[in-house]
Motif scaffolding. Structure first.
Motif, PDB file in Angstrom:
ATOM      1  N   ILE A 175       1.144  -1.226   0.005  1.00 56.11           N
ATOM      2  CA  ILE A 175       0.024   0.220  -0.300  1.00 56.11           C
ATOM      3  C   ILE A 175       0.982   1.611   0.127  1.00 56.11           C
ATOM      4  N   ILE A 176       0.697   2.089  -0.937  1.00 51.79           N
ATOM      5  CA  ILE A 176       0.536   3.491  -0.941  1.00 51.79           C
ATOM      6  C   ILE A 176       0.252   4.750  -0.159  1.00 51.79           C
ATOM      7  N   THR A 177       0.907   5.666   0.582  1.00 50.75           N
ATOM      8  CA  THR A 177      -0.488   6.479   0.596  1.00 50.75           C
ATOM      9  C   THR A 177       0.110   7.589   0.314  1.00 50.75           C
ATOM     10  N   HIS A 178       0.071   8.518  -0.739  1.00 50.41           N
ATOM     11  CA  HIS A 178       0.282   9.530  -1.149  1.00 50.41           C
ATOM     12  C   HIS A 178      -0.366  10.956  -1.581  1.00 50.41           C
ATOM     13  N   GLY A 179      -0.167  12.291  -2.175  1.00 47.21           N
ATOM     14  CA  GLY A 179      -0.700  13.135  -1.826  1.00 47.21           C
ATOM     15  C   GLY A 179      -1.521  13.356  -3.404  1.00 47.21           C
ATOM     16  N   THR A 180      -2.531  13.630  -3.190  1.00 49.54           N
ATOM     17  CA  THR A 180      -3.664  13.561  -4.867  1.00 49.54           C
ATOM     18  C   THR A 180      -2.976  14.494  -6.233  1.00 49.54           C
ATOM     19  N   ASP A 181      -2.372  15.485  -5.960  1.00 47.64           N
ATOM     20  CA  ASP A 181      -1.852  16.498  -6.921  1.00 47.64           C
ATOM     21  C   ASP A 181      -1.013  15.665  -8.283  1.00 47.64           C
ATOM     22  N   THR A 182      -0.546  14.641  -8.100  1.00 45.36           N
ATOM     23  CA  THR A 182       0.804  13.531  -8.651  1.00 45.36           C
ATOM     24  C   THR A 182      -0.024  12.549  -8.957  1.00 45.36           C
ATOM     25  N   MET A 183      -0.923  12.189  -7.941  1.00 46.48           N
ATOM     26  CA  MET A 183      -1.230  10.679  -8.439  1.00 46.48           C
ATOM     27  C   MET A 183      -0.903  10.046  -9.431  1.00 46.48           C
ATOM     28  N   ALA A 184      -2.148  10.581 -10.575  1.00 47.19           N
ATOM     29  CA  ALA A 184      -1.741  10.252 -11.385  1.00 47.19           C
ATOM     30  C   ALA A 184      -0.726   9.738 -11.943  1.00 47.19           C
ATOM     31  N   PHE A 185       0.357  10.395 -11.840  1.00 41.17           N
ATOM     32  CA  PHE A 185       2.181  10.709 -12.178  1.00 41.17           C
ATOM     33  C   PHE A 185       2.367   9.046 -11.901  1.00 41.17           C
ATOM     34  N   THR A 186       2.374   9.386 -10.687  1.00 41.20           N
ATOM     35  CA  THR A 186       2.671   8.158  -9.968  1.00 41.20           C
ATOM     36  C   THR A 186       1.904   6.785 -10.536  1.00 41.20           C
ATOM     37  N   GLY A 187       0.508   6.812 -10.272  1.00 39.98           N
ATOM     38  CA  GLY A 187       0.029   5.382 -10.622  1.00 39.98           C
ATOM     39  C   GLY A 187       0.069   5.494 -12.193  1.00 39.98           C
ATOM     40  N   ALA A 188       0.528   6.398 -12.577  1.00 42.31           N
ATOM     41  CA  ALA A 188       0.534   5.931 -13.985  1.00 42.31           C
ATOM     42  C   ALA A 188       1.953   5.273 -14.225  1.00 42.31           C
TER      43      ALA A 188
END
Length: 270
Positions: free
Chosen positions: A68-81
């Motif tokens: 599991i990774i807790t992460h901020g939402t602003d660049t979540m899409a970059f890290t997800g990709a």
């Protein structure tokens, strides 16, 4: 189970300048249900980039199990990709989560964290958020305020390759949005500083009809990948004559990719 805490709103505390990462908050909420490894320093997701994607990949592969990774939402899409493409073929689940409000307020953070801890989605990279567990490879953040801030973009139809170790090189990439009246000299100056670029173009794949702009793209000498400025539909090569210059100069067709997925695709090509 391993939980990697990178930072983000879910683990933030108030300060005189606004919310900022706070130590120990996620650890206290998780308790003994997972082993927590926290980034040092903790990061607002605005500061997360390729170096941190590589750090996450090292931890995920060393764990060789669900993460599991807790992460901020602003660049979540970059890290997800980034994780989805770099871990293509990986046999374990990686579940991202975060929140629009910090833990301790009994709002969305607690709900999202519990969802991530309970999720068993199978191999792949996922986002647990607002009551949904969705694929994280083409996330779209649709709202800067709502608790239901994300949706999943069009799924990739690419054949999933066998897993191999992939990392992000120290290269210079950027997203360039082509807008009406954009001076070709400005595009040339930007491309001259880059190793690859995503071009955010109009509609189904058009750009201003300008021989000077086509000449700039032709002379760039770097990989370029085009995506649509529209959330849905993607690009259709050959749909409009106004987009022909893109394909004449060898720009890659990103199809229905999000900007984030296209940028990651180029980075891994390098």
């Amino acid at each position: 189970m391993l939980l990697i805490h990178t930072g983000g709103t879910i683990g933030m505390v108030p300060s005189l300048e606004g919310l900022m990462p706070g130590a120990g908050i996620v650890e206290a909420a998780v308790g003994k249900r997972a082993r927590v490894v926290s980034f040092e320093p903790l990061l607002d997701s605005a500061d997360v980039g390729p170096v941190h994607w590589n750090q996450l990949l090292d931890l995920i592969e060393a764990e060789n199990g669900p993460v599991i990774i807790t992460h901020g939402t602003d660049t979540m899409a970059f890290t997800g990709a980034a994780l989805a493409q770099a871990l293509a073929g990986w046999p374990h689940a990686v579940v991202l989560t975060g929140a629009m409000h910090p833990l301790g307020l009994q709002l969305d953070a607690e709900v999202n964290l519990e969802l991530a801890l309970a999720a068993e989605p199978g191999p792949g990279v996922w986002l647990a958020f607002a009551g949904q567990v969705m694929p994280a490879d083409r996330l779209i953040k649709t709202d800067s305020q709502s608790d239901a801030a994300f949706r999943a973009g069009a799924p990739s139809d690419d054949v999933v390759p066998a897993w191999e170790k992939r990392r992000f090189a120290e290269k210079r990439l950027a997203v360039l949005t082509l807008s009406p009246g954009l001076p070709p000299d400005m595009v040339a100056a930007a491309l001259g500083q880059l190793d690859a670029a995503v071009l955010r173009v109009f509609g189904a794949g058009t750009i201003p009809t300008n021989p000077a702009l086509e000449a700039v793209l032709q002379a760039a000498g770097i990989p370029m990948r085009a995506v649509s400025s529209c959330e849905n539909g993607g690009l259709t090569k050959g749909a409009y004559a106004a987009g022909a210059a893109l394909w004449r100069v060898g720009v890659q067709n990103g199809g229905q990719e999000t900007v984030e997925a296209a940028l990651v695709n180029l980075w891994l090509q390098l």
